[in-house]
Scaffold this motif. Sequence first.
Motif, PDB file in Angstrom:
ATOM      1  N   LYS A   1       0.842  -1.205   0.000  1.00  0.00           N
ATOM      2  CA  LYS A   1       0.000   0.000   0.000  1.00  0.00           C
ATOM      3  C   LYS A   1       0.878   1.257   0.000  1.00  0.00           C
ATOM      4  O   LYS A   1       0.593   2.235  -0.704  1.00  0.00           O
ATOM      5  CB  LYS A   1      -0.912   0.013   1.230  1.00  0.00           C
ATOM      6  CG  LYS A   1      -2.050  -1.000   1.183  1.00  0.00           C
ATOM      7  CD  LYS A   1      -2.872  -0.918   2.463  1.00  0.00           C
ATOM      8  CE  LYS A   1      -3.950  -1.989   2.504  1.00  0.00           C
ATOM      9  NZ  LYS A   1      -4.701  -1.960   3.799  1.00  0.00           N
TER      10      LYS A   1
ATOM     11  N   ASN B   1       0.376   4.148   6.452  1.00  0.00           N
ATOM     12  CA  ASN B   1      -0.838   4.102   5.640  1.00  0.00           C
ATOM     13  C   ASN B   1      -2.000   4.907   6.212  1.00  0.00           C
ATOM     14  O   ASN B   1      -3.069   4.956   5.609  1.00  0.00           O
ATOM     15  CB  ASN B   1      -1.248   2.642   5.406  1.00  0.00           C
ATOM     16  CG  ASN B   1      -0.338   1.957   4.393  1.00  0.00           C
ATOM     17  OD1 ASN B   1      -0.047   2.513   3.338  1.00  0.00           O
ATOM     18  ND2 ASN B   1       0.138   0.767   4.715  1.00  0.00           N
ATOM     19  N   GLN B   2      -1.773   5.558   7.358  1.00  0.00           N
ATOM     20  CA  GLN B   2      -2.768   6.521   7.847  1.00  0.00           C
ATOM     21  C   GLN B   2      -2.693   7.819   7.037  1.00  0.00           C
ATOM     22  O   GLN B   2      -3.625   8.620   7.058  1.00  0.00           O
ATOM     23  CB  GLN B   2      -2.523   6.832   9.322  1.00  0.00           C
ATOM     24  CG  GLN B   2      -2.575   5.637  10.261  1.00  0.00           C
ATOM     25  CD  GLN B   2      -2.207   6.037  11.674  1.00  0.00           C
ATOM     26  OE1 GLN B   2      -2.911   6.824  12.319  1.00  0.00           O
ATOM     27  NE2 GLN B   2      -1.096   5.524  12.165  1.00  0.00           N
ATOM     28  N   HIS B   3      -1.574   8.035   6.383  1.00  0.00           N
ATOM     29  CA  HIS B   3      -1.377   9.255   5.597  1.00  0.00           C
ATOM     30  C   HIS B   3      -1.815   9.021   4.153  1.00  0.00           C
ATOM     31  O   HIS B   3      -1.546   7.969   3.574  1.00  0.00           O
ATOM     32  CB  HIS B   3       0.096   9.677   5.623  1.00  0.00           C
ATOM     33  CG  HIS B   3       0.574  10.062   6.988  1.00  0.00           C
ATOM     34  ND1 HIS B   3       1.127   9.148   7.857  1.00  0.00           N
ATOM     35  CD2 HIS B   3       0.579  11.261   7.630  1.00  0.00           C
ATOM     36  CE1 HIS B   3       1.452   9.769   8.981  1.00  0.00           C
ATOM     37  NE2 HIS B   3       1.145  11.046   8.871  1.00  0.00           N
ATOM     38  N   SER B   4      -2.449  10.013   3.602  1.00  0.00           N
ATOM     39  CA  SER B   4      -2.903   9.926   2.214  1.00  0.00           C
ATOM     40  C   SER B   4      -1.801  10.368   1.252  1.00  0.00           C
ATOM     41  O   SER B   4      -0.830  11.027   1.654  1.00  0.00           O
ATOM     42  CB  SER B   4      -4.130  10.820   2.008  1.00  0.00           C
ATOM     43  OG  SER B   4      -3.763  12.198   2.114  1.00  0.00           O
ATOM     44  N   GLY B   5      -1.987  10.018  -0.008  1.00  0.00           N
ATOM     45  CA  GLY B   5      -1.056  10.473  -1.027  1.00  0.00           C
ATOM     46  C   GLY B   5      -1.004  11.988  -1.104  1.00  0.00           C
ATOM     47  O   GLY B   5       0.064  12.563  -1.347  1.00  0.00           O
ATOM     48  N   ASN B   6      -2.142  12.634  -0.891  1.00  0.00           N
ATOM     49  CA  ASN B   6      -2.165  14.102  -0.926  1.00  0.00           C
ATOM     50  C   ASN B   6      -1.282  14.700   0.160  1.00  0.00           C
ATOM     51  O   ASN B   6      -0.650  15.744  -0.046  1.00  0.00           O
ATOM     52  CB  ASN B   6      -3.603  14.611  -0.759  1.00  0.00           C
ATOM     53  CG  ASN B   6      -4.429  14.452  -2.019  1.00  0.00           C
ATOM     54  OD1 ASN B   6      -3.878  14.376  -3.122  1.00  0.00           O
ATOM     55  ND2 ASN B   6      -5.734  14.374  -1.877  1.00  0.00           N
ATOM     56  N   GLN B   7      -1.230  14.045   1.318  1.00  0.00           N
ATOM     57  CA  GLN B   7      -0.388  14.557   2.400  1.00  0.00           C
ATOM     58  C   GLN B   7       1.092  14.412   2.060  1.00  0.00           C
ATOM     59  O   GLN B   7       1.877  15.330   2.274  1.00  0.00           O
ATOM     60  CB  GLN B   7      -0.717  13.814   3.701  1.00  0.00           C
ATOM     61  CG  GLN B   7      -2.069  14.194   4.277  1.00  0.00           C
ATOM     62  CD  GLN B   7      -2.391  13.395   5.534  1.00  0.00           C
ATOM     63  OE1 GLN B   7      -2.427  12.169   5.522  1.00  0.00           O
ATOM     64  NE2 GLN B   7      -2.630  14.101   6.629  1.00  0.00           N
TER      65      GLN B   7
ATOM     66  N   THR C   1       1.017   4.186  -2.816  1.00  0.00           N
ATOM     67  CA  THR C   1       0.812   5.608  -2.493  1.00  0.00           C
ATOM     68  C   THR C   1       2.002   6.447  -2.954  1.00  0.00           C
ATOM     69  O   THR C   1       1.837   7.497  -3.582  1.00  0.00           O
ATOM     70  CB  THR C   1       0.607   5.791  -0.981  1.00  0.00           C
ATOM     71  OG1 THR C   1      -0.557   5.068  -0.575  1.00  0.00           O
ATOM     72  CG2 THR C   1       0.423   7.261  -0.635  1.00  0.00           C
TER      73      THR C   1
ATOM     74  N   TYR D   1       5.947   8.476   7.573  1.00  0.00           N
ATOM     75  CA  TYR D   1       4.555   8.315   7.150  1.00  0.00           C
ATOM     76  C   TYR D   1       4.197   6.837   7.221  1.00  0.00           C
ATOM     77  O   TYR D   1       5.066   5.966   7.117  1.00  0.00           O
ATOM     78  CB  TYR D   1       4.363   8.765   5.695  1.00  0.00           C
ATOM     79  CG  TYR D   1       4.834  10.167   5.383  1.00  0.00           C
ATOM     80  CD1 TYR D   1       3.943  11.230   5.344  1.00  0.00           C
ATOM     81  CD2 TYR D   1       6.178  10.423   5.113  1.00  0.00           C
ATOM     82  CE1 TYR D   1       4.375  12.521   5.043  1.00  0.00           C
ATOM     83  CE2 TYR D   1       6.618  11.702   4.819  1.00  0.00           C
ATOM     84  CZ  TYR D   1       5.713  12.746   4.784  1.00  0.00           C
ATOM     85  OH  TYR D   1       6.152  14.017   4.489  1.00  0.00           O
TER      86      TYR D   1
END
Length: 211
Positions: free
Chosen positions: A104, A190-196, A108, A188
């Motif tokens: 994952k 997987n709690q962080h999004s690609g946008n972050q 991302t 980072y």
Amino acid sequence: MNQSSHNTATESAGAKPPGLGGIQGISVIASVLLPILAAYVVYYTGLGMPRDTTNQGELLQTPVNISQLEFTGEGELPLQLGAEKPKWRFLILPADNCDSECEKLLYTSRQVHIRLGEKADRVERLLVTATPLGAELQQKLQSEHPRLRIVQLPAGALQELKAQTLQGTIAESRALLIDQQGYAMMAYDNQHSGNQLLKDVKRLLKYSYER
């Protein structure tokens, strides 16, 4: 006025005041170094930045220098990131060789890399494991992530790196953002999004120079 006096007057008119050359040299050096220094001050302290532009990842309280770590690359050749061209890097550290959480993170970070467009060459992604991946998984990852470098780090060194970059509630499978000097700055999972991830790296690319 005789010729000698005329020459003296001309030379005096064209002469630079004592010390001017040194001042100009210092000014040139300062014009190059100060923006770089300012970028790091802004990033590490947040000084002068709006509140809505704070970092999205977990900032490591003590940056970890990985530039001298000896990784093993393709063909089992040793490599040190400090000896390579300076880049911003995402270092993917899986809990195991590469489980579902690792995949994952790879997905991302790949999407972030793609979205950087023309700036993508200033960023590199590396998957770090303690032992070589199985042939089937390696082929799968190389097919899905053609710009990903897969490297190994001795188990002891990898565990130490994980311990040094343990931060807050960040999971064991994590991505570290490495600056151009070779310091792990943020973590980072997987709690962080690609946008972050994208927001952080784009901001850092904006305030840093390609060397």
